[in-house]
Design a protein around this motif. Structure first.
Motif, PDB file in Angstrom:
ATOM      1  N   ARG A 219       5.283   5.876  -2.172  1.00  0.00           N
ATOM      2  CA  ARG A 219       4.305   6.379  -3.150  1.00  0.00           C
ATOM      3  C   ARG A 219       4.363   5.500  -4.401  1.00  0.00           C
ATOM      4  O   ARG A 219       5.303   4.726  -4.597  1.00  0.00           O
ATOM      5  N   GLN A 220       3.342   5.689  -5.291  1.00  0.00           N
ATOM      6  CA  GLN A 220       3.241   4.829  -6.467  1.00  0.00           C
ATOM      7  C   GLN A 220       4.442   4.976  -7.384  1.00  0.00           C
ATOM      8  O   GLN A 220       4.836   4.021  -8.057  1.00  0.00           O
ATOM      9  N   ASN A 221       5.090   6.171  -7.397  1.00  0.00           N
ATOM     10  CA  ASN A 221       6.233   6.357  -8.290  1.00  0.00           C
ATOM     11  C   ASN A 221       7.471   5.616  -7.799  1.00  0.00           C
ATOM     12  O   ASN A 221       8.514   5.653  -8.457  1.00  0.00           O
ATOM     13  N   GLN A 222       7.397   4.953  -6.663  1.00  0.00           N
ATOM     14  CA  GLN A 222       8.513   4.147  -6.176  1.00  0.00           C
ATOM     15  C   GLN A 222       8.363   2.681  -6.580  1.00  0.00           C
ATOM     16  O   GLN A 222       9.119   1.831  -6.140  1.00  0.00           O
TER      17      GLN A 222
ATOM     18  N   LYS B 185       0.830  -1.195   0.000  1.00  0.00           N
ATOM     19  CA  LYS B 185       0.000   0.000   0.000  1.00  0.00           C
ATOM     20  C   LYS B 185       0.867   1.247   0.000  1.00  0.00           C
ATOM     21  O   LYS B 185       1.961   1.277   0.552  1.00  0.00           O
ATOM     22  N   THR B 186       0.359   2.292  -0.619  1.00  0.00           N
ATOM     23  CA  THR B 186       1.033   3.582  -0.513  1.00  0.00           C
ATOM     24  C   THR B 186       1.103   3.973   0.962  1.00  0.00           C
ATOM     25  O   THR B 186       0.188   3.709   1.740  1.00  0.00           O
ATOM     26  N   GLY B 187       2.225   4.610   1.322  1.00  0.00           N
ATOM     27  CA  GLY B 187       2.418   4.983   2.717  1.00  0.00           C
ATOM     28  C   GLY B 187       3.110   3.912   3.540  1.00  0.00           C
ATOM     29  O   GLY B 187       3.452   4.136   4.691  1.00  0.00           O
ATOM     30  N   SER B 188       3.327   2.711   2.919  1.00  0.00           N
ATOM     31  CA  SER B 188       3.997   1.629   3.651  1.00  0.00           C
ATOM     32  C   SER B 188       5.460   1.995   3.904  1.00  0.00           C
ATOM     33  O   SER B 188       6.090   2.680   3.097  1.00  0.00           O
ATOM     34  N   ASP B 189       5.981   1.522   5.042  1.00  0.00           N
ATOM     35  CA  ASP B 189       7.410   1.601   5.321  1.00  0.00           C
ATOM     36  C   ASP B 189       7.999   0.229   5.014  1.00  0.00           C
ATOM     37  O   ASP B 189       7.619  -0.766   5.616  1.00  0.00           O
ATOM     38  N   ILE B 190       8.923   0.185   4.039  1.00  0.00           N
ATOM     39  CA  ILE B 190       9.474  -1.084   3.568  1.00  0.00           C
ATOM     40  C   ILE B 190      10.988  -1.065   3.778  1.00  0.00           C
ATOM     41  O   ILE B 190      11.642  -0.077   3.468  1.00  0.00           O
ATOM     42  N   THR B 191      11.517  -2.150   4.291  1.00  0.00           N
ATOM     43  CA  THR B 191      12.960  -2.270   4.476  1.00  0.00           C
ATOM     44  C   THR B 191      13.453  -3.466   3.678  1.00  0.00           C
ATOM     45  O   THR B 191      12.957  -4.576   3.836  1.00  0.00           O
ATOM     46  N   LEU B 192      14.449  -3.217   2.787  1.00  0.00           N
ATOM     47  CA  LEU B 192      15.101  -4.267   2.027  1.00  0.00           C
ATOM     48  C   LEU B 192      16.453  -4.520   2.669  1.00  0.00           C
ATOM     49  O   LEU B 192      17.239  -3.579   2.844  1.00  0.00           O
ATOM     50  N   SER B 193      16.722  -5.770   3.027  1.00  0.00           N
ATOM     51  CA  SER B 193      17.976  -6.130   3.678  1.00  0.00           C
ATOM     52  C   SER B 193      18.732  -7.108   2.801  1.00  0.00           C
ATOM     53  O   SER B 193      18.153  -8.068   2.299  1.00  0.00           O
TER      54      SER B 193
END
Length: 1213
Positions: free
Chosen positions: A275-278, A234-242
């Motif tokens: 956001r969607q542009n990410q 969802k937009t507004g999500s906090d995502i961490t890639l490790s």
């Protein structure tokens, strides 16, 4: 001369002696060290009269009867034992290694042993060609050597495991070298070599390898994981890639987004408030700066706006049975698809249910009761699904099947309620009519009190204001009068035991029957009970106790019944068996109560007599306070005024004086420890005995305790603390006893051992409480003195807020006003000022890389010491870090990235300490190492994005320049559609507004004209054996063209493609063959890459080939009606077929020919196959033989052939 001759003879004989004895030579040790000694023993022992010991071919000792001779070269080094024949050699050297032989003539024997003399091993040394290696790239070579030692054997160890040869591990130089080819991370050792030679051994110092490897086994984890059922975030999500990998040294990381590098160089990439542009591909790039290897892993992250609202509303008129009805689903947010549900189940299409406008509308036509239910629509996209509120669909209908519920018959005076119902949605509206006139509205009608005029027909009319329909139903009511009264009345006198007694049932209203009940159960006639006057009267011929109970009569008619209230029948009797309840003996002054009882109904009346004189009336007689004159006989007379009978009973009372008092009293002074103390027991009344108790237990005399005056006095000769307790005396006589109240004996003493409880040290502003205690009875009184002056009284003294003047000596004086003694104790209080504040502050400018930077610890209060911490760990001075001003100031002489962290200072004195909040030190630097990520090539008409990144704190600001002119700001620059004028140099300038520095990087973009389309075209229809040319038609500029067949590059230098040539942009088939069939593509390339045409499917036309006719070559008339001939040929496309008979004109077309079995149709049939594309024809002829006789006159042969042709035509059709 004779002596030498003897020697020669002995030697000759020994040389010819062979080993026939079975004896062996056993050395004392073998192998042996240089300089050691050895003894060679003959086993089993045997003395030899004549013989020799020799080394190789040299005689060492010659021995004979009564003598022996030692060789000159061995004199002083060997000794020989005649009795055992053993030979000892000392100071062995390397050249003493070899074969030693003992030979005997008398007895005859020969035995041999080989000795090995070796030099001890010393100083084992291990060397490696290199220790810093790269996995799979480098080879490790270890060489093992010794300073001294002979006959060496080598053994290699990796840690504690032995190393053996394999495909990567090689041993050479007599195992003195170890070679490991293409080292791996598991080859780090430590390695050692072990050298042995039988007499000694040695092991080298270990050598470890530092093998750099990786990055490998790269893994990426995304947190949070995708929700089950969703394909995006969802937009507004906090995502961490490790990202993590196996690497040595530790890998460095960079991140790319859609192939453009991001300004993140850690193993974690955090995407905040996305956001969607990410949306796009995120790539983790791991790099090992030693191995110079890279590893990448890419994952797709999709960001989608969630659905925010879903509502469900009806469209148009409400739902009415058998009419059309529409629901509409309205959604806010992007929608992939919509589901409709009824009662939690998915709705599927049927002949009454339709969806329209992308499933947003649901139409039911016609609507039925089965459509009732709870409807909702649920909208879905990649990240969310949201359901509408439930829409409750209720199909409107009716009214149908109206019904009136009410009694059919009722009693006058009653109120009747009529209820009208009908099957209807929404519920119907109702109107009531009585004998044709409207009387009420509503589903319920209440009549009011009924009269006989209320008899008649009641009509209900139901109306539905949604469907507009009504329906009518009627009901007949009958009205009658009720039974209104029943009561049970006694006839004649009261019921007396064993006499006659009657009851009657009085009623109002029409009574058809009367029933009697006793205690709720039906009553029937028996030998003592009769019913008369239609059950109206109940008679008991001899009433008994068993007839007692509650009697009722019940009167009824067809419409009503009534049961009387209970009539309680109690049979009168007595008095019988009178009894007096009272004590036999009592004490003067007490009041005695006499109770007289007798069995009687109704209860008896009582009279009391004392010594034959009446003293009272009633069942209870209370004497008043007793005296000794109250002694005597008391008589009770019981009388029943219904039965007229009486009965008498008497009781004797004895009166005596009681003991009335017992009290413990003190004789003399209060109890003081170690003094004489006396208690006495005071009593009133006649006392026969006195007993003493302590704490509830009997008390007996001992060496300190005496009883006197008939136990009336208790004396303690020397009262002690152990005598404390609760004391009682108990006085008694035969009629009474009394125990005194408790006398609490508490022995007075003290004060003793006074103590002050308080802190030794305190801080200003605090309040200190002093507690003074002393062992004392009663409790001591306390006075407080400060530095000699009284300041308070009481056991507790509270100072008030302390100042430095509060420092001094505090004295407590304890006093006991019973014992008259006092006792004193003192306490010293030290007062200090507390630490109240610590905070880390910056001195001077912000921290910049390689510059001087200082922090100071600002404090309030008395500070004895200051300690500094970084990230919670103590901080110590080093070559870049200094402490000054009693640790108050921390100075970084050249601040570095490694100094980043959370800093605290802790200030303390003996009473308090305080640690400052964290000060986060972040060293500002850069920009450094700016990098532009983006393509080096571009095609006209396409957009390109450049990403600029630089290592910097804080993050850099970026400006973009094209051929020297500024074109944009920000880390990302998008070119817009490229033209050839877009070719040139793109410059990114990174600027840090804290350090005031900037850094520049350049990127050259080459723009080429785009290839817009690629298409394969042919010059003509492909026919086998003809030449064919395929041309690659390209729109746009290109550099090269190559051809592909069936998704593989077309190879011309083989036998299969020997007839194919390429010139310019054309592919020539000379000629084209069926084997050339396939999917052809041409690929035009430019600097930007390959551009491939759509497939051109080449199918080569050919034939017809191999024409063939199948079918019978002879038929017998009568066995079949027709013979069928079938023609086939190998051809692309399929051939067209024609038939000839005896080479005459065409009979028909098609692959089948049906010939009527007749003599006229015998002959040659020719099939002509023609390919409509290649225009090639080929024929085949078959002879058909017909035998037998025709059953009818023959036709002309031409007519038969025509029929045959017609039949063939019909078969083809």
């Amino acid at each position: 001369m004779e002596y030498h001759l003897v020697w020669v003879l002995i030697l000759v004989l020994l040389k010819t002696t062979t080993d026939v004895s079975g004896q062996v030579v056993v050395p004392s040790m073998n192998p042996l060290a240089v300089g050691s000694n050895v003894t060679l023993n003959l086993v089993p022992q045997s003395p030899i009269n004549i013989g020799t010991w020799s080394y190789e071919t040299t005689i060492i000792v010659l021995f004979y009867p009564n003598g022996s001779s030692v060789s000159t070269s061995y004199q002083g080094r060997v000794s020989f034992n005649r009795s055992s024949s053993e030979l000892s050699i000392s100071s062995l050297q390397l050249n003493d290694s070899g074969r030693y032989t003992v030979q005997g003539m008398e007895p005859v024997l020969c035995a041999v042993v080989t000795l090995s003399v070796r030099e001890p091993i010393s100083n084992v040394t291990l060397r490696a060609n290199a220790t810093d290696l790269v996995e799979l790239n480098d080879t490790a070579i270890f060489t093992c050597s010794v300073s001294s030692g002979t006959s060496l054997s080598y053994r290699w160890l990796n840690d504690s495991s032995e190393v053996t040869a394999s495909d990567r591990v090689r041993l050479g130089g007599g195992n003195s070298t170890l070679t490991i080819v293409s080292v791996t991370r598991y080859d780090e050792g430590p390695f050692r070599c072990e050298v042995i030679n039988g007499i000694s051994n040695g092991t080298s110092q270990p050598i470890g390898l530092n093998v750099s490897y990786g990055p490998s086994n790269l893994t990426m984890m995304v947190v949070p994981e995708m929700t089950i059922g969703h394909t995006a975030y969802k937009t507004g999500s906090d995502i961490t890639l490790s990202c993590s990998a196996q690497s040595k040294p530790a890998e460095s990381y960079k991140w790319r987004f859609n192939e453009a590098f991001l300004n993140e160089q850690s193993p974690k990439l955090s995407l905040q408030n996305t956001r969607q542009n990410q949306t796009g591909n995120y790539t983790c790039v791991a790099h090992n700066k030693v191995t110079l290897r890279y590893a990448t892993m890419t994952t797709m992250i999709k960001i989608v706006e969630p659905i925010s609202a879903v509502s469900l509303n009806r469209d148009g008129k409400p739902p009415i049975l058998d009419q059309s009805f529409t629901l509409r689903c309205e959604v806010t947010g992007p929608v992939d698809y919509i589901h409709w549900l009824m009662n939690g189940q998915l709705i599927s299409l049927n002949n009454r249910t339709f969806f329209s406008t992308g499933n947003k509308t649901l139409v039911i036509n016609p609507i039925q009761f089965s459509d009732n239910g709870e409807y909702l629509c649920e909208a879905f996209n990649a990240v969310s699904n949201l359901a509408s509120m439930t829409f409750k669909l209720v199909v409107n209908f009716g009214p149908e099947r109206p019904a009136v519920t009410s009694p059919d018959i009722a009693m006058t005076g009653h109120i009747v309620t009529f209820n009208c119902s009908a099957s209807s949605q929404p519920p119907s509206q109702f109107s009531w009519f009585f004998n044709g006139s409207q009387v009420a509205t509503g589903s319920e009608y209440e009549t009011g009190p009924l009269t006989l005029a209320s008899h008649g027909e009641y009509t209900c009319v139901a109306f539905n204001n949604i469907t507009g329909r009504n329906s009518t139903v009627s009901k007949m009511l009958i009205v009658v009068e009720p039974v209104t009264m029943t009561i049970v009345i006694a006839l004649g006198s009261q019921p007396i035991l064993n006499q006659t007694f009657s009851l009657t049932c009085e009623t109002c209203g029409t009574v058809y029957s009367i029933h009697w009940m006793r205690n709720g159960w039906p009553l029937y006639a028996n030998n003592r009970t009769d019913f008369s006057m239609n059950n109206n009267t109940l008679t008991f011929n001899s009433v008994q106790h068993s007839d007692n109970g509650d009697y009722q009569c019940s009167a009824s008619n067809p419409l009503s019944n009534m049961t009387s209230r209970n009539y309680r029948l109690i049979v009168n009797y007595g008095p019988e068996r009178p009894v007096i309840m009272s004590p036999d003996i009592a004490m003067t002054g007490y009041i005695v109560t006499f109770n007289c009882l007798a069995s009687s109904q109704p209860p008896s009346q009582f009279s009391w007599f004392f010594n034959d004189s009446q003293v009272a009336a009633g069942s209870e007689y209370e004497t008043g306070p007793l005296t000794l004159a109250s002694h005597g006989e008391y008589t009770c007379v019981a009388f029943n005024n219904i039965t007229g009978r009486n009965s008498t009973v008497s009781k004797m009372l004895t009166v005596v004086d009681p003991v009335t008092m017992a009290m413990v009293k003190v004789n003399g002074a209060q109890a003081i420890a170690d003094y004489l103390f006396t208690l006495t027991c005071g009593t009133t009344g006649t006392v026969y005995s006195i007993h003493w108790m302590k704490n509830g237990w009997p008390l007996y005399a001992n060496n300190r305790t005496d009883f006197s005056m008939n136990n009336n006095t208790l004396t303690f000769n020397s009262v002690q603390h152990s005598d404390n307790g609760d004391y009682q005396c108990s006085a008694s006589n035969p009629l009474s006893n009394m125990t005194s109240p408790e006398y609490r004996l508490i022995v007075n003493y003290g004060p003793e051992r006074p103590v002050i409880m308080s802190p030794d040290i305190a801080m200003t502003g605090y309040i200190v409480t002093f507690n003074c205690s002393a062992s004392s009875q009663p409790l001591s009184q306390f006075s407080w003195f400060f530095n000699g002056s009284q300041v308070a009284t009481g056991s507790v003294y509270e100072t008030g807020p302390l100042t430095l003047a509060s420092h001094g000596e505090y004295t407590c004086v304890a006093f006991n006003n019973i014992t008259g003694r006092n006792s004193t104790v003192s306490k010293m209080l030290t007062v200090v000022v507390p630490v109240t504040m610590t905070i880390v502050k910056v001195i001077g400018a912000q921290p910049e890389l390689n510059e001087r930077f200082s922090l100071t610890c600002d404090t309030a209060g008395t500070v004895y010491s200051i300690q500094w911490m970084r990230n919670g760990w103590p901080l110590y001075a080093n070559n870049r870090t200094d402490f000054s001003m009693n640790n108050n100031t921390l100075t970084f002489n050249s601040v570095q990235h490694s100094d980043n962290g959370d800093y605290q200072c802790s200030a303390s004195n003996p009473l308090s300490n305080m640690t400052s909040p964290n000060y986060r030190l972040i060293v500002n630097y850069g920009p450094e190492m700016p990098v532009i990520t983006g393509p080096a090539l571009g095609e006209t008409g396409h957009n390109l994005s450049f990403n600029c990144s630089a290592s910097s704190q804080p993050l850099s600001q970026f400006s973009w320049f094209f051929n020297g002119s500024q074109v944009a700001t920000g880390s990302v620059y998008e070119t817009g559609p490229l033209t050839l004028a877009s070719h040139g140099e793109y410059t990114c300038v990174a600027f840090n507004n804290i350090t005031g520095r900037n850094s520049t990087v350049y990127k050259m973009l080459t723009v080429v004209e785009a290839i817009k389309s690629v298409m394969v075209k042919r010059n003509k229809i492909p026919i086998s054996s003809d030449n064919l040319t395929l041309t690659c038609d390209v729109t746009g500029r290109y550099d090269t063209i190559y051809w592909m067949k069936d998704n593989l590059s077309l190879v011309l230098n083989n036998t299969l493609n020997s007839d194919i040539t390429i010139s310019n942009n054309s592919l020539h088939f000379s000629p084209v063959k069926v084997s050339n069939d396939g999917n052809y593509q041409c690929v035009a390339t430019n600097l930007f890459g390959p551009h491939t045409s759509p497939n051109y499917k080449l199918l080569v036309n050919y034939g017809p080939l191999s024409v063939n006719i199948s079918g019978p070559v002879s038929v017998v008339i009568g066995s079949v009606i027709t013979a069928t001939l079938k023609c086939s040929a190998d051809s692309r496309p399929t051939s067209e077929y024609g038939w000839k008979f005896n080479n005459q004109s065409m009979l028909g077309t098609g692959p089948l020919m049906a010939v009527i079995a007749s003599l006229e149709n015998a002959g040659d049939y020719t099939c002509v196959a023609k390919n409509p594309v290649t225009n090639i024809s080929m024929s085949k002829t078959i002879s058909l033989d017909v035998t037998g006789h025709s059953p009818a006159p023959p036709f002309q042969s031409r007519v038969g052939l025509m029929l045959t042709a017609l039949l063939a035509l019909s078969l083809c059709l």
